[in-house]
Design a protein around this motif. Sequence first.
Motif, PDB file in Angstrom:
ATOM      1  N   ASN A  19      -0.586  47.031 -23.333  1.00 39.28           N
ATOM      2  CA  ASN A  19       0.001  45.876 -22.649  1.00 39.28           C
ATOM      3  C   ASN A  19       0.716  46.267 -21.368  1.00 39.28           C
ATOM      4  N   HIS A  55      -8.330  47.071 -17.967  1.00 45.45           N
ATOM      5  CA  HIS A  55      -7.293  46.528 -17.083  1.00 45.45           C
ATOM      6  C   HIS A  55      -7.847  46.160 -15.715  1.00 45.45           C
ATOM      7  N   PHE A  58      -9.575  42.737 -16.673  1.00 43.21           N
ATOM      8  CA  PHE A  58      -8.623  41.741 -17.183  1.00 43.21           C
ATOM      9  C   PHE A  58      -7.204  42.244 -16.898  1.00 43.21           C
ATOM     10  N   ASP A  60      -4.384  41.006 -16.396  1.00 43.30           N
ATOM     11  CA  ASP A  60      -3.253  40.363 -17.073  1.00 43.30           C
ATOM     12  C   ASP A  60      -3.410  40.376 -18.589  1.00 43.30           C
ATOM     13  N   GLN A  61      -4.363  41.149 -19.098  1.00 42.01           N
ATOM     14  CA  GLN A  61      -4.608  41.148 -20.543  1.00 42.01           C
ATOM     15  C   GLN A  61      -3.360  41.587 -21.305  1.00 42.01           C
ATOM     16  N   CYS A  62      -3.174  40.958 -22.448  1.00 41.18           N
ATOM     17  CA  CYS A  62      -2.040  41.291 -23.308  1.00 41.18           C
ATOM     18  C   CYS A  62      -2.472  41.052 -24.750  1.00 41.18           C
ATOM     19  N   GLY A  83      -6.248  37.029 -21.701  1.00 37.70           N
ATOM     20  CA  GLY A  83      -6.202  37.461 -20.318  1.00 37.70           C
ATOM     21  C   GLY A  83      -7.110  36.599 -19.466  1.00 37.70           C
TER      22      GLY A  83
END
Length: 145
Positions: A19, A55, A58, A60-62, A83
Amino acid sequence: MTTDNNILVVRSFINQFWNGAEPTNADQFLSADYVDHAYVPNNRKGLEHTARLLHSAFPDQCSSEESILAQGDRVIVRLRMKGTHRGNFRGTEATNNPIEVLLYREFRLANGKIAEHWALLDTASLLRQIGAELHEHPACQINKS
């Protein structure tokens, strides 16, 4: 290490490495002889490479934890990754589509560090969400020549 401590290590790893998009901090979490059963090559380089690719596609992936189980030296966590598709992923250029997929990770810990990792991502669902073409052909084919 207790199972509670193992859970804390895994949670910290997911939050900081995945994250937090900090592949440079892997050393604090991974054992010297770390083996990755999900990525190629099957070591920390494969893990770091996969993290960079994810990353990039995506940014903003979390991943949020839905459940976590620990027994002995093993920790299994079910995650929901959300994301936005903002970069190339497996040949599909950015669509800006939101994504939401389930992801399972299993870790074996030794001496407070992650020694082994396995992962299962709902890739078919992810590809559908970004409009990628799904093929009927198997993902892996054996060349018998």
